[in-house]
Design a protein around this motif. Sequence first.
Motif, PDB file in Angstrom:
ATOM      1  N   VAL A  87      11.177  39.078  38.982  1.00 40.92           N
ATOM      2  CA  VAL A  87      11.910  38.301  39.985  1.00 40.92           C
ATOM      3  C   VAL A  87      13.277  38.943  40.159  1.00 40.92           C
ATOM      4  CG1 VAL A  87      12.902  36.052  40.558  1.00 40.92           C
ATOM      5  CG2 VAL A  87      10.705  36.193  39.355  1.00 40.92           C
ATOM      6  N   ALA A  88      13.709  39.118  41.382  1.00 39.34           N
ATOM      7  CA  ALA A  88      14.989  39.786  41.654  1.00 39.34           C
ATOM      8  C   ALA A  88      16.153  39.003  41.054  1.00 39.34           C
ATOM      9  CB  ALA A  88      15.183  39.932  43.161  1.00 39.34           C
ATOM     10  N   PRO A  89      17.187  39.698  40.595  1.00 41.65           N
ATOM     11  CA  PRO A  89      18.355  39.000  40.038  1.00 41.65           C
ATOM     12  C   PRO A  89      19.092  38.226  41.127  1.00 41.65           C
ATOM     13  CG  PRO A  89      18.839  41.326  40.341  1.00 41.65           C
ATOM     14  CD  PRO A  89      17.376  41.163  40.620  1.00 41.65           C
ATOM     15  N   SER A  90      19.757  37.166  40.733  1.00 38.43           N
ATOM     16  CA  SER A  90      20.547  36.375  41.688  1.00 38.43           C
ATOM     17  C   SER A  90      21.701  37.208  42.216  1.00 38.43           C
ATOM     18  CB  SER A  90      21.090  35.115  41.013  1.00 38.43           C
ATOM     19  OG  SER A  90      20.029  34.324  40.506  1.00 38.43           O
ATOM     20  N   GLU A  91      21.979  37.087  43.504  1.00 39.72           N
ATOM     21  CA  GLU A  91      23.090  37.847  44.076  1.00 39.72           C
ATOM     22  C   GLU A  91      24.418  37.261  43.609  1.00 39.72           C
ATOM     23  OE1 GLU A  91      22.853  38.218  48.268  1.00 39.72           O
ATOM     24  OE2 GLU A  91      20.851  39.144  48.250  1.00 39.72           O
ATOM     25  N   PRO A  92      25.408  38.119  43.391  1.00 37.65           N
ATOM     26  CA  PRO A  92      26.715  37.638  42.922  1.00 37.65           C
ATOM     27  C   PRO A  92      27.491  36.972  44.059  1.00 37.65           C
ATOM     28  CG  PRO A  92      26.805  39.984  43.347  1.00 37.65           C
ATOM     29  CD  PRO A  92      25.374  39.584  43.560  1.00 37.65           C
ATOM     30  N   ALA A 142      23.530  40.811  31.993  1.00 36.40           N
ATOM     31  CA  ALA A 142      23.165  41.515  30.761  1.00 36.40           C
ATOM     32  C   ALA A 142      21.854  40.968  30.212  1.00 36.40           C
ATOM     33  CB  ALA A 142      24.273  41.367  29.722  1.00 36.40           C
ATOM     34  N   GLN A 143      21.722  39.646  30.186  1.00 38.43           N
ATOM     35  CA  GLN A 143      20.502  39.034  29.688  1.00 38.43           C
ATOM     36  C   GLN A 143      19.313  39.405  30.569  1.00 38.43           C
ATOM     37  OE1 GLN A 143      21.471  34.874  29.574  1.00 38.43           O
ATOM     38  NE2 GLN A 143      22.959  35.124  27.904  1.00 38.43           N
ATOM     39  N   TYR A 144      19.555  39.454  31.882  1.00 41.42           N
ATOM     40  CA  TYR A 144      18.488  39.815  32.813  1.00 41.42           C
ATOM     41  C   TYR A 144      17.998  41.236  32.539  1.00 41.42           C
ATOM     42  CZ  TYR A 144      16.147  40.990  37.210  1.00 41.42           C
ATOM     43  OH  TYR A 144      15.231  41.406  38.144  1.00 41.42           O
ATOM     44  N   VAL A 145      18.934  42.171  32.413  1.00 41.86           N
ATOM     45  CA  VAL A 145      18.569  43.572  32.196  1.00 41.86           C
ATOM     46  C   VAL A 145      17.848  43.744  30.872  1.00 41.86           C
ATOM     47  CG1 VAL A 145      19.463  45.901  31.815  1.00 41.86           C
ATOM     48  CG2 VAL A 145      20.422  44.481  33.647  1.00 41.86           C
ATOM     49  N   ILE A 146      18.409  43.177  29.805  1.00 43.49           N
ATOM     50  CA  ILE A 146      17.844  43.357  28.470  1.00 43.49           C
ATOM     51  C   ILE A 146      16.453  42.739  28.366  1.00 43.49           C
ATOM     52  CG2 ILE A 146      18.123  42.708  26.041  1.00 43.49           C
ATOM     53  CD1 ILE A 146      21.163  43.052  26.461  1.00 43.49           C
ATOM     54  N   SER A 147      16.220  41.631  29.096  1.00 45.92           N
ATOM     55  CA  SER A 147      14.886  41.022  29.073  1.00 45.92           C
ATOM     56  C   SER A 147      13.841  41.946  29.673  1.00 45.92           C
ATOM     57  CB  SER A 147      14.911  39.693  29.828  1.00 45.92           C
ATOM     58  OG  SER A 147      15.095  39.902  31.227  1.00 45.92           O
ATOM     59  N   GLU A 164      12.948  48.844  24.509  1.00 38.36           N
ATOM     60  CA  GLU A 164      13.780  50.015  24.795  1.00 38.36           C
ATOM     61  C   GLU A 164      15.251  49.733  24.483  1.00 38.36           C
ATOM     62  OE1 GLU A 164      13.097  52.098  28.491  1.00 38.36           O
ATOM     63  OE2 GLU A 164      11.088  51.239  28.665  1.00 38.36           O
ATOM     64  N   TRP A 165      15.572  48.473  24.171  1.00 34.88           N
ATOM     65  CA  TRP A 165      16.947  48.103  23.864  1.00 34.88           C
ATOM     66  C   TRP A 165      17.030  47.544  22.452  1.00 34.88           C
ATOM     67  CZ3 TRP A 165      21.490  49.008  26.091  1.00 34.88           C
ATOM     68  CH2 TRP A 165      22.603  48.286  25.677  1.00 34.88           C
ATOM     69  N   ASP A 166      18.042  47.971  21.693  1.00 34.66           N
ATOM     70  CA  ASP A 166      18.286  47.499  20.333  1.00 34.66           C
ATOM     71  C   ASP A 166      19.456  46.524  20.372  1.00 34.66           C
ATOM     72  OD1 ASP A 166      18.919  47.074  17.686  1.00 34.66           O
ATOM     73  OD2 ASP A 166      18.633  49.165  17.096  1.00 34.66           O
ATOM     74  N   TYR A 218      24.633  53.329  33.817  1.00 38.52           N
ATOM     75  CA  TYR A 218      25.338  52.035  33.955  1.00 38.52           C
ATOM     76  C   TYR A 218      25.877  51.582  32.600  1.00 38.52           C
ATOM     77  CZ  TYR A 218      22.951  51.668  38.476  1.00 38.52           C
ATOM     78  OH  TYR A 218      22.498  51.893  39.755  1.00 38.52           O
ATOM     79  N   GLU A 219      27.000  50.877  32.639  1.00 38.54           N
ATOM     80  CA  GLU A 219      27.564  50.297  31.428  1.00 38.54           C
ATOM     81  C   GLU A 219      26.810  49.003  31.123  1.00 38.54           C
ATOM     82  OE1 GLU A 219      29.820  51.385  29.349  1.00 38.54           O
ATOM     83  OE2 GLU A 219      30.214  53.239  30.470  1.00 38.54           O
ATOM     84  N   ILE A 220      26.058  49.000  30.016  1.00 36.52           N
ATOM     85  CA  ILE A 220      25.258  47.837  29.642  1.00 36.52           C
ATOM     86  C   ILE A 220      25.531  47.499  28.183  1.00 36.52           C
ATOM     87  CG2 ILE A 220      22.911  46.927  29.367  1.00 36.52           C
ATOM     88  CD1 ILE A 220      22.018  48.966  31.489  1.00 36.52           C
ATOM     89  N   SER A 221      25.717  46.226  27.913  1.00 34.69           N
ATOM     90  CA  SER A 221      25.850  45.759  26.536  1.00 34.69           C
ATOM     91  C   SER A 221      25.148  44.416  26.426  1.00 34.69           C
ATOM     92  CB  SER A 221      27.331  45.599  26.154  1.00 34.69           C
ATOM     93  OG  SER A 221      27.898  44.470  26.815  1.00 34.69           O
ATOM     94  N   ASN A 222      25.126  43.882  25.202  1.00 37.73           N
ATOM     95  CA  ASN A 222      24.491  42.581  25.018  1.00 37.73           C
ATOM     96  C   ASN A 222      25.182  41.492  25.832  1.00 37.73           C
ATOM     97  OD1 ASN A 222      22.669  43.626  23.189  1.00 37.73           O
ATOM     98  ND2 ASN A 222      23.855  43.012  21.375  1.00 37.73           N
ATOM     99  N   ASP A 223      26.458  41.699  26.131  1.00 34.73           N
ATOM    100  CA  ASP A 223      27.248  40.639  26.751  1.00 34.73           C
ATOM    101  C   ASP A 223      27.626  40.902  28.195  1.00 34.73           C
ATOM    102  OD1 ASP A 223      27.392  39.255  24.229  1.00 34.73           O
ATOM    103  OD2 ASP A 223      28.901  40.728  23.608  1.00 34.73           O
ATOM    104  N   ALA A 224      27.389  42.101  28.697  1.00 36.69           N
ATOM    105  CA  ALA A 224      27.871  42.376  30.046  1.00 36.69           C
ATOM    106  C   ALA A 224      27.051  43.456  30.744  1.00 36.69           C
ATOM    107  CB  ALA A 224      29.347  42.778  30.007  1.00 36.69           C
ATOM    108  N   ALA A 225      26.781  43.210  31.995  1.00 36.35           N
ATOM    109  CA  ALA A 225      26.149  44.195  32.880  1.00 36.35           C
ATOM    110  C   ALA A 225      26.467  43.773  34.305  1.00 36.35           C
ATOM    111  CB  ALA A 225      24.648  44.263  32.665  1.00 36.35           C
ATOM    112  N   THR A 226      26.450  44.705  35.207  1.00 34.03           N
ATOM    113  CA  THR A 226      26.783  44.408  36.605  1.00 34.03           C
ATOM    114  C   THR A 226      25.530  44.067  37.407  1.00 34.03           C
ATOM    115  OG1 THR A 226      26.556  46.717  37.259  1.00 34.03           O
ATOM    116  CG2 THR A 226      28.746  45.981  36.525  1.00 34.03           C
ATOM    117  N   TYR A 227      25.778  43.559  38.582  1.00 35.57           N
ATOM    118  CA  TYR A 227      24.678  43.267  39.504  1.00 35.57           C
ATOM    119  C   TYR A 227      23.952  44.554  39.879  1.00 35.57           C
ATOM    120  CZ  TYR A 227      22.254  41.978  43.829  1.00 35.57           C
ATOM    121  OH  TYR A 227      21.316  41.789  44.815  1.00 35.57           O
TER     122      TYR A 227
END
Length: 290
Positions: free
Chosen positions: A186-191, A204-209, A214-216, A236-245
């Motif tokens: 399902v597409a992510p919600s638009e910001p 971040a939760q959307y991407v990691i799911s 592939e993610w530790d 892209y800058e991705i962490s457990n707590d932050a990711a962009t749209y």
Amino acid sequence: MGKDEKNVEKNAALRLELPTAAWVVIAVAALAIGVAAGHFLLGGVGTVSLSGRTTLSAGELDSTIATYTVNGTTTPITAREVLEEASGSSSLTANEDGTYDVPSASSVLTYAQNQIILADAEARGLSATDEEIDEFVSTNLGSDLSTLASSWGITEDEARSIVADAVTMRKLQDEVATVELPEQPVAPSEPAEGAEDTPTAEYAQYVISLLGDEWDSDANTWARTDGTYYATLSGYEISNDAATYAAASAAYSVASSVYEEAYTQVSEELGAYTDGLLSRATIQIGSLAE
């Protein structure tokens, strides 16, 4: 329009109108089954003459209008059976003069094909429990059986029977396909406006799911760089707590491609299986309306 977008539309349509059992089996399962009719014959069958007729009396609804033969066993098909499947209900609506429309040849053919395929599934020991039916309705249609039956204008038992066929078809799909069809993304919600570049925990939760193994999460970084997503998302800058749209959208694009590739393979394998099954059958239909 992409294939996955079309599938979303198909599922949405199921919430709005009553489909035939065949439509549910095909559309909810989101796969095009084989449509080979096997040895398809017209005329010379039935306990009621349909030559030149477009309607049947109430007393003729249980007359044989077609047959299908599989492994030497011939099964009759009545007008009532086809009309009930087409409407999804045992409560058939008569014309003003008390007659009923003769089923079309295409409706009879679809009914026969579904019966052959579902009989094969039953022979494999495949069926649907009440719990599986309820879960299917909740997961795939975003509803419950009572609400679904009401929206379709049929009884809850009738709705349960229709969805049971869909669940059984899904099980057959899973058994004959060599790959597993992943959950459709399902597409992510638009910001909000102006927040397009703002990293959030939600994205971040959307991407990691989607990244899965592939993610530790413990190390808060990629678990491996040879997976499906790394080549696209490594920039892209991705962490457990932050990711962009933007990162979430890129992950969705990859997930959609993975889904579509698996969808195509499963569809082809299921289609080949059902084509082979139907090619061994003989379906004989009386002279019906087109």
